[in-house]
Design an enzyme around this catalytic site. Structure first.
Site, mmCIF file in Angstrom:
data_model
loop_
_atom_site.group_PDB
_atom_site.id
_atom_site.type_symbol
_atom_site.label_atom_id
_atom_site.label_comp_id
_atom_site.label_asym_id
_atom_site.label_seq_id
_atom_site.Cartn_x
_atom_site.Cartn_y
_atom_site.Cartn_z
ATOM 1 N N ARG A 125 0.865 -1.186 0.000
ATOM 2 C CA ARG A 125 0.000 0.000 0.000
ATOM 3 C C ARG A 125 0.897 1.230 0.000
ATOM 4 O O ARG A 125 1.724 1.395 0.891
ATOM 5 C CB ARG A 125 -0.916 0.006 1.231
ATOM 6 C CG ARG A 125 -2.086 1.004 1.100
ATOM 7 C CD ARG A 125 -2.869 1.139 2.400
ATOM 8 N NE ARG A 125 -2.072 1.780 3.417
ATOM 9 C CZ ARG A 125 -1.928 1.321 4.668
ATOM 10 N NH1 ARG A 125 -2.527 0.226 5.057
ATOM 11 N NH2 ARG A 125 -1.166 1.973 5.529
ATOM 12 N N GLU A 144 5.092 6.860 2.344
ATOM 13 C CA GLU A 144 5.835 5.605 2.452
ATOM 14 C C GLU A 144 5.123 4.551 1.617
ATOM 15 O O GLU A 144 3.989 4.746 1.162
ATOM 16 C CB GLU A 144 5.902 5.131 3.912
ATOM 17 C CG GLU A 144 4.541 4.811 4.523
ATOM 18 C CD GLU A 144 4.620 4.393 5.983
ATOM 19 O OE1 GLU A 144 5.739 4.232 6.494
ATOM 20 O OE2 GLU A 144 3.561 4.228 6.599
ATOM 21 N N ASN A 146 4.128 0.554 2.162
ATOM 22 C CA ASN A 146 4.066 -0.547 3.128
ATOM 23 C C ASN A 146 4.101 -1.863 2.373
ATOM 24 O O ASN A 146 3.212 -2.130 1.566
ATOM 25 C CB ASN A 146 2.765 -0.478 3.933
ATOM 26 C CG ASN A 146 2.618 0.833 4.667
ATOM 27 O OD1 ASN A 146 3.191 1.022 5.723
ATOM 28 N ND2 ASN A 146 1.871 1.767 4.094
ATOM 29 N N SER A 151 -2.851 -2.943 6.115
ATOM 30 C CA SER A 151 -4.158 -3.317 6.660
ATOM 31 C C SER A 151 -5.283 -2.410 6.175
ATOM 32 O O SER A 151 -5.079 -1.450 5.449
ATOM 33 C CB SER A 151 -4.102 -3.306 8.191
ATOM 34 O OG SER A 151 -3.738 -2.027 8.654
ATOM 35 N N LYS A 305 12.547 2.304 5.426
ATOM 36 C CA LYS A 305 12.667 3.750 5.192
ATOM 37 C C LYS A 305 13.992 4.087 4.502
ATOM 38 O O LYS A 305 14.068 5.012 3.700
ATOM 39 C CB LYS A 305 12.569 4.515 6.520
ATOM 40 C CG LYS A 305 11.296 4.253 7.320
ATOM 41 C CD LYS A 305 10.067 4.758 6.603
ATOM 42 C CE LYS A 305 8.815 4.612 7.450
ATOM 43 N NZ LYS A 305 8.405 3.225 7.679
ATOM 44 N N LYS A 364 12.315 9.828 10.700
ATOM 45 C CA LYS A 364 11.667 8.513 10.582
ATOM 46 C C LYS A 364 12.648 7.388 10.913
ATOM 47 O O LYS A 364 13.683 7.265 10.246
ATOM 48 C CB LYS A 364 11.170 8.305 9.149
ATOM 49 C CG LYS A 364 10.076 9.263 8.706
ATOM 50 C CD LYS A 364 9.638 8.930 7.294
ATOM 51 C CE LYS A 364 8.146 9.150 7.137
ATOM 52 N NZ LYS A 364 7.624 8.537 5.917
ATOM 53 N N GLU A 368 7.582 0.094 11.011
ATOM 54 C CA GLU A 368 6.237 0.135 10.461
ATOM 55 C C GLU A 368 5.237 0.221 11.621
ATOM 56 O O GLU A 368 5.588 0.033 12.771
ATOM 57 C CB GLU A 368 5.950 -1.126 9.632
ATOM 58 C CG GLU A 368 6.890 -1.322 8.457
ATOM 59 C CD GLU A 368 6.877 -0.154 7.487
ATOM 60 O OE1 GLU A 368 5.798 0.426 7.251
ATOM 61 O OE2 GLU A 368 7.950 0.195 6.970
ATOM 62 N N GLY A 369 3.960 0.464 11.258
ATOM 63 C CA GLY A 369 2.899 0.355 12.253
ATOM 64 C C GLY A 369 2.398 1.664 12.815
ATOM 65 O O GLY A 369 1.494 1.681 13.629
ATOM 66 N N ARG A 450 -7.578 7.552 5.213
ATOM 67 C CA ARG A 450 -7.581 7.669 6.676
ATOM 68 C C ARG A 450 -7.451 9.146 7.049
ATOM 69 O O ARG A 450 -6.694 9.874 6.407
ATOM 70 C CB ARG A 450 -6.424 6.875 7.284
ATOM 71 C CG ARG A 450 -6.567 5.372 7.131
ATOM 72 C CD ARG A 450 -5.287 4.649 7.479
ATOM 73 N NE ARG A 450 -4.216 5.061 6.576
ATOM 74 C CZ ARG A 450 -2.943 4.777 6.780
ATOM 75 N NH1 ARG A 450 -2.553 4.106 7.853
ATOM 76 N NH2 ARG A 450 -2.027 5.174 5.909
#
Length: 474
Positions: A125, A144, A146, A151, A305, A364, A368-369, A450
């Site tokens: 994604r 970024e 992913n 998700s 990253k 950064k 992740e997350g 989002r």
């Protein structure tokens, strides 16, 4: 950018009525999460947080994000096959970042043994924000990409219907009809099903590798149910189950409890907290196997990253994707400024610049997350502390994106209904399947919007900061 709901946002009675309808619609549509109090059971669930109103997204930028997704799929796949590039790019990082180093050790071990896997599945994604220039025009900027456990493809497949109903309740039937259909769950399942088919065993299962605490289980069930509808058997296992029950036969086929596994779909394994010694051993077993891993460890490393920062260097994309100047131009047009903090003059200069003007940048780490990035005063303090240490090479710097906020209501269980100034992040899901050297599937598989209140600098839906949204193209 146009604010299409200005009249609604200030009408308190209409908002209250629409919010009550919205919550029931979300529950009815299955936009669900388990609760923090009972994360292990589905006896008590609640709606996943979402916006009351769909957010305005510039049509041209939305279409640009879709148009470049197949290019990013190709790029991630190319990086995953380029041992020299991964080795050189991550050389400084693995000296100071234990997690990336451990992933890299497994990657090298599997390569030295020789890959048993012949079919490769990528589900990624690519996330963007809309950077507002001084003249008010917005530009698409990649935050970024992913490459593991991307998700909310499931829940976002059900969110547009909720927003459509809300708009109708508010008397905006025409606007409701303009919301785009969106079903990433189906697109992701299509990729998994193709990989399962190419693996070539009708008896074999798809294994979702899942977390110990599975609050977001319904998002995964959406994809799972798409596979069941194709008569593909799905099992759900944790790393500890793999450690206890997993085995390889002589040709390195993976078995769990006697069942052959065709595809391992990771919804876990992207942060250091996911691993203890047993879990690392389980990960190595999976990587050594013939099963199609989504992602394999090379593709997980491609999403770091440090790799993202290296891709922004002049000439890097040309080396990775020779003979594809149009694709390279499309990707490069989305890049934000990215800067290396490697030891040496270049790193010294950018560190000093960021310490002097921290509000221009985001710091950064290789994580992740969500919820890991540093901003403003916190960024300055951390850089001051590590500027003369090799530890700084475990971070990269990125230009801070400045989106135009818009008013909306963020609906969360047990939270008051109040208007917030919000910014949004658009993700495009990509799916590709490669058999040997032949790419047999490469497509965009849907989108995720989002939205969060501007006071929250970082973090996604699972991290409890952002909420699900639907784009309204303007």
């Amino acid at each position: 950018m146009a604010a299409p709901w200005r009249d609604v946002v200030r009408d308190a009675a209409a908002v209250r009525e629409a919010a009550a309808v919205a919550v029931d619609a979300a529950l009815l549509a299955g936009v669900l999460m388990r609760t923090g109090e009972q994360p292990h059971a589905s006896d008590v669930v609640n709606y996943a947080p979402f916006t009351l109103l769909p957010s305005a997204v510039p049509r041209a930028l939305f279409e640009q994000a879709y148009a470049v997704q197949q290019d990013f799929n190709l790029l991630v796949d190319a990086i995953s096959q380029n041992k020299e590039f991964l080795g050189q790019t991550l050389a400084s990082t693995i000296k100071v970042d234990d997690f990336t180093a451990q992933l890299f050790r497994i990657y090298m071990q599997v390569l030295e043994e020789g890959l048993a896997q012949t079919v490769f599945l990528g589900i990624n994604r690519s996330d963007y924000m809309f950077d507002c220039g001084l003249d008010g025009t917005a530009a698409l900027r990649q935050i970024e990409i992913n490459t593991i456990a991307a998700s909310f493809g499931g829940l976002t497949s059900r969110t547009a219907d909720v927003h459509g109903l809300v708009l109708k309740v508010l008397g905006k039937t025409e606007e409701a009809s303009r919301l785009l259909p969106n079903n990433p769950a189906k697109g992701l399942a299509l990729g998994i099903a193709k990989a399962w088919e190419l693996y070539g065993s009708q008896r074999a299962v798809v294994m979702f590798l899942v977390e110990e605490i599975q609050r977001n289980i319904f998002d995964q069930r959406c994809v799972e149910n798409e596979l069941w509808s194709r008569n593909i058997r799905v099992i759900r296992k944790r790393f500890r189950d793999v450690f206890e029950q997993g085995s390889l036969d002589a040709s390195r086929r993976l078995y769990m409890d006697g069942q052959e596994v065709a595809v391992v779909y990771y919804r876990e394994g992207y942060v250091p907290q996911n691993y203890d010694q047993q879990n690392w051993e389980a990960r190595l077993l999976l990587e050594r196997s013939r099963a199609v891993k989504c992602p394999d460890i090379a593709t997980q490393l491609a999403g770091t990253k440090k790799v993202q920062q290296e891709l922004s260097r002049p000439g890097t994309l040309e080396k990775l994707l020779p003979g594809r100047p149009e694709a390279i131009a499309r990707m490069r047009a989305t890049f934000a400024g990215l800067y290396s903090l490697d030891e040496g003059e270049e790193g010294d200069m950018i560190a000093a610049t960021a310490i002097a003007d921290p509000d221009r940048f985001v710091l950064k780490p290789q994580r992740e997350g969500g919820g890991n990035n540093l901003y403003g005063e916190e960024l300055r303090q951390v850089l001051e502390k590590i500027k003369d240490s090799p530890e700084r090479t475990s971070y990269i710097l990125m230009d801070k994106i400045k989106p135009q906020p818009a008013l909306n209501y963020l609906l969360r269980a047990h939270s008051p209904l109040q208007v917030s100034e919000c910014i949004s992040e658009l993700g495009i899901f990509g799916v590709y399947v490669r058999q040997g050297q032949e790419l047999v599937l490469n497509q965009a598989a849907g989108h995720l919007l989002r939205t969060k209140a501007i006071e929250h600098a970082d973090g996604g839906v699972a991290a409890g900061v952002a909420v699900l949204d639907t784009p309204y193209l303007v």
